[in-house]
Scaffold this motif. Structure first.
Motif, PDB file in Angstrom:
ATOM      1  N   LYS A 128      87.389 -20.527  68.887  1.00 11.82           N
ATOM      2  CA  LYS A 128      85.994 -20.121  69.056  1.00 11.82           C
ATOM      3  C   LYS A 128      85.165 -21.389  69.246  1.00 11.82           C
ATOM      4  N   PHE A 129      84.009 -21.214  69.836  1.00  9.64           N
ATOM      5  CA  PHE A 129      83.098 -22.335  70.074  1.00  9.64           C
ATOM      6  C   PHE A 129      81.812 -22.101  69.278  1.00  9.64           C
ATOM      7  N   GLN A 130      81.450 -23.078  68.447  1.00  9.21           N
ATOM      8  CA  GLN A 130      80.177 -23.000  67.724  1.00  9.21           C
ATOM      9  C   GLN A 130      79.242 -24.087  68.252  1.00  9.21           C
ATOM     10  N   TYR A 131      78.060 -23.668  68.650  1.00  2.00           N
ATOM     11  CA  TYR A 131      77.087 -24.591  69.237  1.00  2.00           C
ATOM     12  C   TYR A 131      76.021 -24.979  68.215  1.00  2.00           C
ATOM     13  N   VAL A 132      75.746 -26.286  68.129  1.00  3.40           N
ATOM     14  CA  VAL A 132      74.638 -26.778  67.304  1.00  3.40           C
ATOM     15  C   VAL A 132      73.757 -27.659  68.196  1.00  3.40           C
ATOM     16  N   GLY A 133      72.525 -27.250  68.384  1.00  4.89           N
ATOM     17  CA  GLY A 133      71.613 -27.992  69.255  1.00  4.89           C
ATOM     18  C   GLY A 133      70.811 -29.039  68.502  1.00  4.89           C
ATOM     19  N   ALA A 134      70.648 -30.189  69.114  1.00  3.56           N
ATOM     20  CA  ALA A 134      69.881 -31.287  68.521  1.00  3.56           C
ATOM     21  C   ALA A 134      68.714 -31.658  69.438  1.00  3.56           C
ATOM     22  N   THR A 135      67.726 -32.343  68.872  1.00  7.23           N
ATOM     23  CA  THR A 135      66.561 -32.748  69.674  1.00  7.23           C
ATOM     24  C   THR A 135      66.128 -34.173  69.345  1.00  7.23           C
ATOM     25  N   ILE A 137      66.659 -37.007  70.717  1.00  4.40           N
ATOM     26  CA  ILE A 137      66.248 -37.884  71.825  1.00  4.40           C
ATOM     27  C   ILE A 137      64.734 -37.811  72.035  1.00  4.40           C
ATOM     28  N   ASP A 138      64.153 -36.639  71.802  1.00  2.62           N
ATOM     29  CA  ASP A 138      62.687 -36.514  71.897  1.00  2.62           C
ATOM     30  C   ASP A 138      61.984 -37.480  70.956  1.00  2.62           C
ATOM     31  N   ASP A 139      62.580 -37.694  69.799  1.00  2.00           N
ATOM     32  CA  ASP A 139      61.935 -38.547  68.792  1.00  2.00           C
ATOM     33  C   ASP A 139      61.828 -39.995  69.273  1.00  2.00           C
ATOM     34  N   LYS A 140      62.720 -40.403  70.157  1.00  2.00           N
ATOM     35  CA  LYS A 140      62.723 -41.792  70.619  1.00  2.00           C
ATOM     36  C   LYS A 140      61.543 -42.112  71.528  1.00  2.00           C
ATOM     37  N   ASP A 141      61.092 -41.121  72.292  1.00  2.00           N
ATOM     38  CA  ASP A 141      60.007 -41.383  73.249  1.00  2.00           C
ATOM     39  C   ASP A 141      58.866 -40.376  73.142  1.00  2.00           C
ATOM     40  N   ASN A 142      58.775 -39.749  71.959  1.00  2.00           N
ATOM     41  CA  ASN A 142      57.725 -38.752  71.734  1.00  2.00           C
ATOM     42  C   ASN A 142      57.781 -37.667  72.817  1.00  2.00           C
ATOM     43  N   GLY A 143      59.003 -37.296  73.186  1.00  2.06           N
ATOM     44  CA  GLY A 143      59.190 -36.313  74.243  1.00  2.06           C
ATOM     45  C   GLY A 143      59.229 -34.884  73.738  1.00  2.06           C
ATOM     46  N   GLU A 144      59.412 -33.958  74.674  1.00  2.00           N
ATOM     47  CA  GLU A 144      59.461 -32.541  74.343  1.00  2.00           C
ATOM     48  C   GLU A 144      60.635 -31.831  75.017  1.00  2.00           C
ATOM     49  N   GLY A 145      61.310 -32.521  75.929  1.00  3.01           N
ATOM     50  CA  GLY A 145      62.319 -31.869  76.757  1.00  3.01           C
ATOM     51  C   GLY A 145      63.500 -31.285  76.009  1.00  3.01           C
ATOM     52  N   SER A 146      63.992 -31.995  75.013  1.00  5.76           N
ATOM     53  CA  SER A 146      65.131 -31.463  74.251  1.00  5.76           C
ATOM     54  C   SER A 146      64.746 -30.175  73.540  1.00  5.76           C
ATOM     55  N   LYS A 147      63.563 -30.186  72.926  1.00  8.57           N
ATOM     56  CA  LYS A 147      63.103 -28.998  72.196  1.00  8.57           C
ATOM     57  C   LYS A 147      62.852 -27.830  73.149  1.00  8.57           C
ATOM     58  N   ASN A 148      62.217 -28.146  74.284  1.00 12.84           N
ATOM     59  CA  ASN A 148      61.880 -27.086  75.234  1.00 12.84           C
ATOM     60  C   ASN A 148      63.133 -26.498  75.876  1.00 12.84           C
ATOM     61  N   ALA A 149      64.095 -27.353  76.201  1.00 13.82           N
ATOM     62  CA  ALA A 149      65.353 -26.874  76.788  1.00 13.82           C
ATOM     63  C   ALA A 149      66.153 -26.061  75.772  1.00 13.82           C
ATOM     64  N   LEU A 150      66.112 -26.494  74.509  1.00 13.47           N
ATOM     65  CA  LEU A 150      66.820 -25.752  73.463  1.00 13.47           C
ATOM     66  C   LEU A 150      66.213 -24.360  73.296  1.00 13.47           C
ATOM     67  N   SER A 151      64.887 -24.277  73.380  1.00 10.14           N
ATOM     68  CA  SER A 151      64.213 -22.982  73.319  1.00 10.14           C
ATOM     69  C   SER A 151      64.634 -22.112  74.505  1.00 10.14           C
ATOM     70  N   ALA A 152      64.726 -22.706  75.692  1.00 10.61           N
ATOM     71  CA  ALA A 152      65.152 -21.957  76.881  1.00 10.61           C
ATOM     72  C   ALA A 152      66.607 -21.502  76.748  1.00 10.61           C
ATOM     73  N   TRP A 219      62.736 -21.066  66.766  1.00 16.42           N
ATOM     74  CA  TRP A 219      64.201 -21.048  66.620  1.00 16.42           C
ATOM     75  C   TRP A 219      64.787 -22.406  67.000  1.00 16.42           C
ATOM     76  N   ALA A 220      64.277 -22.990  68.067  1.00 13.96           N
ATOM     77  CA  ALA A 220      64.764 -24.306  68.498  1.00 13.96           C
ATOM     78  C   ALA A 220      64.559 -25.348  67.411  1.00 13.96           C
ATOM     79  N   MET A 221      63.414 -25.297  66.734  1.00 13.45           N
ATOM     80  CA  MET A 221      63.142 -26.248  65.658  1.00 13.45           C
ATOM     81  C   MET A 221      64.048 -25.998  64.456  1.00 13.45           C
ATOM     82  N   ALA A 222      64.331 -24.728  64.184  1.00  9.39           N
ATOM     83  CA  ALA A 222      65.237 -24.392  63.077  1.00  9.39           C
ATOM     84  C   ALA A 222      66.662 -24.852  63.405  1.00  9.39           C
ATOM     85  N   MET A 223      67.059 -24.689  64.658  1.00  8.30           N
ATOM     86  CA  MET A 223      68.375 -25.156  65.091  1.00  8.30           C
ATOM     87  C   MET A 223      68.466 -26.682  64.998  1.00  8.30           C
TER      88      MET A 223
END
Length: 269
Positions: A128-135, A137-152, A219-223
């Protein structure tokens, strides 16, 4: 004695001089009051501007704010806040847990070289495959892409497991995955454009609305917090864990041969 030198003339002259001085004094007083009033207004305006700036600076960002929102969990999830995402055949005895950040360039490399093998192994019931999403990289450049993509990705998962896997593959593809320093995933329109290449998500209004409305932002933030608090000792991505043990020891498995060697050994252990 002339009229000019008369006592009456002197008195009149003194009266005119007194009146003139009073007028000048009143003008000076009014001028001082105006200056003081303007100074007070300027100080208050500056204080108000500073106060507003301070309030705005301390105002939580959208992503900080949604941490306290009620989590809407996508379908096909379990566990607290729906942060357990396991895909595969129920008969598979072991689970391969993979930690990934949507903006991670090495995760993209892994998906491009080993992704098809991973999906075949899942479909064949090898594990089985268990996915854990992280964000992080956003913290390094005050970005939003990891969080937004995780939400998508949550919106895709809500459609189906297959839609999630296909969308993840598309996001990590050479065509769509941006350079780590380019925060393209912060734009909903870009994420939807990528989704148009996934049959299950193409022109899918429900998916698109979820992305635009940020349905799965909390949900993305909780993940993401699950990655931050993980007890597997994973600090970077991609990270691979089976039976509570890290498989790659910080070294990415970027070839099918390396992946099979490490995973097969873990399956036999």
């Amino acid at each position: 004695m002339s009229k000019r030198n008369s006592a009456a003339a002197k008195t009149a002259a003194r009266e005119r001089l007194r009146a003139q001085r009073e007028r000048q004094a009143k003008k000076a007083k009014v001028k001082r009051q105006i200056i003081v009033a303007c100074s007070v207004v300027a100080v208050l305006a500056a204080a108000g501007g500073i106060g507003y700036a301070v309030v705005q600076a301390n105002k939580p960002t959208h992503w900080e704010a949604v941490k306290s929102d009620k989590v809407v969990a996508p379908a096909n999830t379990t566990g607290k806040n729906g942060t357990t995402v396991v895909i595969g055949e129920a008969s598979a005895k072991k689970t391969l847990k993979i930690y990934e950040d949507p903006r991670c360039p090495v995760c993209a490399q892994f998906e491009q070289t080993v992704g098809s093998t991973l999906k075949k192994d899942i479909a064949d019931g090898k594990f089985k495959f268990q996915y854990v999403g992280a964000t992080f990289i956003d913290d390094k450049d005050n970005g939003e892409g990891s969080k937004n993509a995780l939400s998508a990705l949550g919106a895709a998962l809500n459609v189906s497991d297959d839609a999630f896997l296909a969308y993840k593959t598309a996001l990590y593809s050479t065509k769509w995955h941006p350079d780590e320093t380019t925060d393209k995933f912060k734009d909903d329109s870009y994420l939807i454009k990528v989704a148009q290449t996934v049959p299950a998500l193409k022109d899918n209004t429900k998916f698109q609305n979820a992305v635009k409305n940020g349905t799965y932002d909390a949900w993305a933030m909780a993940m993401s917090k699950q990655f931050d608090d993980n007890k597997d000792g994973v600090t970077g991505t991609p990270g691979f864990v089976m039976d509570g043990k890290q498989l790659n020891n910080g070294t990415p498995m970027l070839t099918v041969a390396d992946f099979n060697k490490v995973v097969d050994a873990a399956l036999k252990a």
